[in-house]
Design a protein around this motif. Structure first.
Motif, mmCIF file in Angstrom:
data_model
loop_
_atom_site.group_PDB
_atom_site.id
_atom_site.type_symbol
_atom_site.label_atom_id
_atom_site.label_comp_id
_atom_site.label_asym_id
_atom_site.label_seq_id
_atom_site.Cartn_x
_atom_site.Cartn_y
_atom_site.Cartn_z
ATOM 1 N N LEU A 47 9.288 8.048 5.700
ATOM 2 C CA LEU A 47 7.865 8.426 6.779
ATOM 3 C C LEU A 47 6.924 8.927 5.857
ATOM 4 C CD1 LEU A 47 6.940 8.240 9.555
ATOM 5 C CD2 LEU A 47 7.599 10.336 9.946
ATOM 6 N N GLY A 48 7.326 9.765 5.232
ATOM 7 C CA GLY A 48 6.199 10.499 4.189
ATOM 8 C C GLY A 48 5.554 9.605 3.399
ATOM 9 N N LEU A 49 6.421 8.815 2.625
ATOM 10 C CA LEU A 49 5.860 7.844 1.770
ATOM 11 C C LEU A 49 5.141 6.882 2.513
ATOM 12 C CD1 LEU A 49 5.983 6.851 -1.089
ATOM 13 C CD2 LEU A 49 8.073 5.412 -0.260
ATOM 14 N N ALA A 50 5.411 6.458 3.595
ATOM 15 C CA ALA A 50 4.282 5.464 4.526
ATOM 16 C C ALA A 50 3.057 6.000 4.854
ATOM 17 C CB ALA A 50 5.175 5.112 5.721
ATOM 18 N N ILE A 51 3.123 7.374 5.342
ATOM 19 C CA ILE A 51 1.993 7.954 5.817
ATOM 20 C C ILE A 51 1.010 8.325 4.652
ATOM 21 C CG2 ILE A 51 0.989 10.037 6.769
ATOM 22 C CD1 ILE A 51 3.521 9.989 8.706
ATOM 23 N N GLY A 52 1.506 8.740 3.702
ATOM 24 C CA GLY A 52 0.680 9.391 2.394
ATOM 25 C C GLY A 52 0.070 10.593 2.384
ATOM 26 N N ILE A 79 0.842 -1.285 0.118
ATOM 27 C CA ILE A 79 -0.010 -0.002 -0.101
ATOM 28 C C ILE A 79 1.020 1.049 0.237
ATOM 29 C CG2 ILE A 79 -1.443 1.335 1.370
ATOM 30 C CD1 ILE A 79 -2.829 -1.259 2.054
ATOM 31 N N THR A 80 1.853 1.585 0.777
ATOM 32 C CA THR A 80 2.804 2.452 0.939
ATOM 33 C C THR A 80 3.972 2.651 0.146
ATOM 34 O OG1 THR A 80 4.224 1.587 2.722
ATOM 35 C CG2 THR A 80 2.163 2.678 3.497
ATOM 36 N N LYS A 116 -4.893 5.648 6.882
ATOM 37 C CA LYS A 116 -6.414 5.383 6.882
ATOM 38 C C LYS A 116 -6.699 4.093 6.141
ATOM 39 C CE LYS A 116 -7.301 10.422 7.118
ATOM 40 N NZ LYS A 116 -7.632 11.505 6.216
ATOM 41 N N MET A 117 -6.198 3.928 5.065
ATOM 42 C CA MET A 117 -6.754 2.574 4.282
ATOM 43 C C MET A 117 -6.090 1.467 5.120
ATOM 44 S SD MET A 117 -5.533 1.222 0.660
ATOM 45 C CE MET A 117 -5.741 2.802 -0.098
ATOM 46 N N LEU A 118 -5.078 1.349 5.763
ATOM 47 C CA LEU A 118 -4.633 0.427 6.356
ATOM 48 C C LEU A 118 -5.329 0.199 7.962
ATOM 49 C CD1 LEU A 118 -0.511 1.130 6.237
ATOM 50 C CD2 LEU A 118 -1.830 -1.106 5.663
ATOM 51 N N VAL A 138 3.282 4.640 12.580
ATOM 52 C CA VAL A 138 4.568 4.652 11.936
ATOM 53 C C VAL A 138 5.942 5.310 12.782
ATOM 54 C CG1 VAL A 138 5.535 4.746 9.653
ATOM 55 C CG2 VAL A 138 3.220 4.331 9.968
ATOM 56 N N ILE A 139 6.825 4.654 12.823
ATOM 57 C CA ILE A 139 8.217 5.359 13.336
ATOM 58 C C ILE A 139 9.284 5.236 12.327
ATOM 59 C CG2 ILE A 139 9.979 5.030 15.062
ATOM 60 C CD1 ILE A 139 7.751 3.604 16.638
ATOM 61 N N GLU A 140 10.228 6.211 12.085
ATOM 62 C CA GLU A 140 11.164 6.555 11.029
ATOM 63 C C GLU A 140 12.389 5.850 11.895
ATOM 64 O OE1 GLU A 140 12.911 9.510 7.875
ATOM 65 O OE2 GLU A 140 12.064 10.243 9.443
ATOM 66 N N TYR A 141 12.991 5.072 11.287
ATOM 67 C CA TYR A 141 14.189 4.406 11.634
ATOM 68 C C TYR A 141 15.260 5.518 11.691
ATOM 69 C CZ TYR A 141 18.436 1.869 12.542
ATOM 70 O OH TYR A 141 19.611 1.395 12.993
ATOM 71 N N SER A 142 16.308 5.426 12.699
ATOM 72 C CA SER A 142 17.524 6.246 12.562
ATOM 73 C C SER A 142 18.666 5.386 13.066
ATOM 74 C CB SER A 142 17.337 7.576 13.484
ATOM 75 O OG SER A 142 18.692 8.332 13.197
#
Length: 136
Positions: free
Chosen positions: A43-48, A19-20, A55-57, A67-71
């Motif tokens: 992160l932005g790509l994942a959220i949409g 989906i993302t 919302k879809m998920l 959703v957490i962005e890795y660092s």
């Protein structure tokens, strides 16, 4: 650390990535939500746009999605874990990690019966070997 994923978790990761189009590094499922850790910069790509992906998920999986962005930087990763709260400071030491959060957000960051803090500890331990974490 090697993390074993069950078939349900693998299914969630596959669905999330389909989906993302964001790559998942980790996934932890709780009773009421599923937490995905995505690669740095995705992160932005994942959220949409307008949170459409989330919302879809949520609609498909019938659970809240976080959703957490890795660092690679442990302090930044901890800040990313607590991105929904006002993090003032992260203090890393060999004994424990202290996360200083605005007092108005402290109870929410810990979560009901310490649920959010337990998930944060698990994610931090899995990715950066952080054994102990407290919220101040």
């Amino acid at each position: 650390m090697i993390v074993k994923l069950d078939t349900a978790t693998i299914h969630h990761i596959t669905l999330f990535e389909d989906i993302t189009k964001a790559k998942v590094k980790d996934c932890i499922e709780q009773e009421e939500k599923i937490v995905f850790v995505v690669n740095e910069g995705e992160l932005g790509l994942a959220i949409g746009k307008e949170s459409r992906n989330l919302k879809m998920l949520k609609s498909i999986l019938k659970k809240n999605i976080d959703v957490i962005e890795y660092s690679d930087d442990p302090a930044q990763f901890i800040k990313n874990i607590f991105h929904n709260y006002k993090v003032k400071e992260v203090r890393l030491s060999e004994e424990r990690t202290e996360v200083v959060i605005d007092p108005t957000d402290k109870a929410r960051a810990i979560g009901k019966s310490g649920r959010n803090l337990r998930v944060a500890r698990e994610i931090a331990q899995r990715h950066h070997g952080i054994q102990s974490m407290v919220i101040r």
